[in-house]
Design a protein around this motif. Structure first.
Motif, PDB file in Angstrom:
ATOM      1  N   MET A   1       5.054  -1.613   2.435  1.00 54.59           N
ATOM      2  CA  MET A   1       4.156  -1.727   3.746  1.00 54.59           C
ATOM      3  C   MET A   1       3.199  -2.085   3.234  1.00 54.59           C
ATOM      4  O   MET A   1       2.913  -1.410   2.340  1.00 54.59           O
ATOM      5  N   LYS A   2       2.503  -2.866   4.494  1.00 53.85           N
ATOM      6  CA  LYS A   2       0.934  -2.517   4.448  1.00 53.85           C
ATOM      7  C   LYS A   2       0.582  -2.342   5.907  1.00 53.85           C
ATOM      8  O   LYS A   2       1.402  -1.751   6.783  1.00 53.85           O
ATOM      9  N   LYS A   3      -0.262  -1.385   5.858  1.00 52.37           N
ATOM     10  CA  LYS A   3      -1.151  -0.666   7.101  1.00 52.37           C
ATOM     11  C   LYS A   3      -2.309  -2.005   8.541  1.00 52.37           C
ATOM     12  O   LYS A   3      -3.052  -2.303   7.614  1.00 52.37           O
ATOM     13  N   LYS A   4      -1.834  -2.296   9.310  1.00 52.70           N
ATOM     14  CA  LYS A   4      -2.335  -2.344   9.716  1.00 52.70           C
ATOM     15  C   LYS A   4      -2.898  -1.372  11.374  1.00 52.70           C
ATOM     16  O   LYS A   4      -3.550  -1.293  10.953  1.00 52.70           O
ATOM     17  N   TYR A   5      -2.098  -1.232  12.732  1.00 46.63           N
ATOM     18  CA  TYR A   5      -2.199  -0.367  13.276  1.00 46.63           C
ATOM     19  C   TYR A   5      -0.677   0.781  12.981  1.00 46.63           C
ATOM     20  O   TYR A   5      -1.392   1.972  12.619  1.00 46.63           O
ATOM     21  N   LEU A   6      -0.167   0.074  12.051  1.00 45.20           N
ATOM     22  CA  LEU A   6       0.916   1.040  12.498  1.00 45.20           C
ATOM     23  C   LEU A   6       1.567   0.338  10.806  1.00 45.20           C
ATOM     24  O   LEU A   6       0.965  -0.857  10.566  1.00 45.20           O
ATOM     25  N   TRP A   7       2.251   1.509  10.048  1.00 45.00           N
ATOM     26  CA  TRP A   7       3.272   1.235   9.350  1.00 45.00           C
ATOM     27  C   TRP A   7       4.207  -0.816   9.475  1.00 45.00           C
ATOM     28  O   TRP A   7       5.019   0.038  10.045  1.00 45.00           O
ATOM     29  N   THR A   8       3.856  -1.774   8.853  1.00 43.69           N
ATOM     30  CA  THR A   8       4.702  -2.726   8.660  1.00 43.69           C
ATOM     31  C   THR A   8       5.570  -3.263   7.466  1.00 43.69           C
ATOM     32  O   THR A   8       4.974  -2.989   6.422  1.00 43.69           O
TER      33      THR A   8
ATOM     34  N   VAL B   1       7.706   2.450  11.065  1.00 50.10           N
ATOM     35  CA  VAL B   1       7.838   0.853  11.222  1.00 50.10           C
ATOM     36  C   VAL B   1       8.103   0.494  11.552  1.00 50.10           C
ATOM     37  O   VAL B   1       9.044   0.277  12.903  1.00 50.10           O
TER      38      VAL B   1
ATOM     39  N   GLN C   1       1.145  -1.451   0.339  1.00 53.14           N
ATOM     40  CA  GLN C   1       0.061  -0.095   0.486  1.00 53.14           C
ATOM     41  C   GLN C   1       0.740   1.201  -0.392  1.00 53.14           C
ATOM     42  O   GLN C   1       0.821   1.991  -0.280  1.00 53.14           O
TER      43      GLN C   1
ATOM     44  N   ASP D   1       0.443   9.922   4.340  1.00 50.45           N
ATOM     45  CA  ASP D   1       1.191   8.699   5.008  1.00 50.45           C
ATOM     46  C   ASP D   1       2.275   8.446   5.389  1.00 50.45           C
ATOM     47  O   ASP D   1       2.943   8.235   5.679  1.00 50.45           O
TER      48      ASP D   1
ATOM     49  N   LEU E   1       6.759   8.652   9.873  1.00 49.67           N
ATOM     50  CA  LEU E   1       6.437   7.520   9.034  1.00 49.67           C
ATOM     51  C   LEU E   1       7.323   6.422  10.384  1.00 49.67           C
ATOM     52  O   LEU E   1       8.068   6.937  10.581  1.00 49.67           O
TER      53      LEU E   1
END
Length: 137
Positions: free
Chosen positions: A129-136, A95, A42, A89, A93
């Motif tokens: 990265m993909k966003k869950k709660y934070l960028w991972t 991660v 994302q 976004d 940032l």
């Protein structure tokens, strides 16, 4: 007194501050092509960590007997360029890296998933990265 001081210095520098790697088995999603990885991400940026690894925010959750069950490091990234996603976004940032340091009485343990190594400050990375709660990562 000199012998005690020498022994204490030896313990602190040679034992207490030494680092032992502790690796866990990875469980992650793989991609067969670069296009698939690019498509599924994302946010893709080129950036570098702001702080040295030891100065980053680390979390380790353990069981009652001090066995780690979850660990990670929040790494602030200075974004040099956004390759996919919005500039909004990519601002401020942070991660999640699957690695952390745990100090014990005898050694620092570097907990990591698989062969993951921490991002080095001063080095640039392409981060998918993909966003869950934070960028991972």
């Amino acid at each position: 007194m000199v012998i005690i001081l020498a022994a204490a210095c030896y313990y602190y520098f040679a034992i207490y501050n030494s680092v032992r790697d502790v690796r866990t088995h990875p469980d992650y999603k793989g991609y067969s092509t670069g296009e698939a990885l690019f498509s599924d991400a994302q946010l893709i940026v080129i950036g570098r960590p702001i702080k040295d690894f030891e100065d980053r925010e680390m979390t380790i959750r353990t069981l009652e007997n001090d066995i780690p069950v979850d660990f990670y490091t929040l790494t602030e990234i200075e974004v040099e360029k956004v390759l996919k996603g919005s500039e909004e976004d990519a601002s401020n940032l942070k991660v999640i890296e699957p690695i952390a340091l745990k100090q014990t009485l005898s050694v620092k343990e570097k907990l990591a998933i698989g062969d993951y190594t921490e991002m080095k400050s001063g080095s640039s990375y392409i981060i998918f990265m993909k966003k869950k709660y934070l960028w991972t990562i």
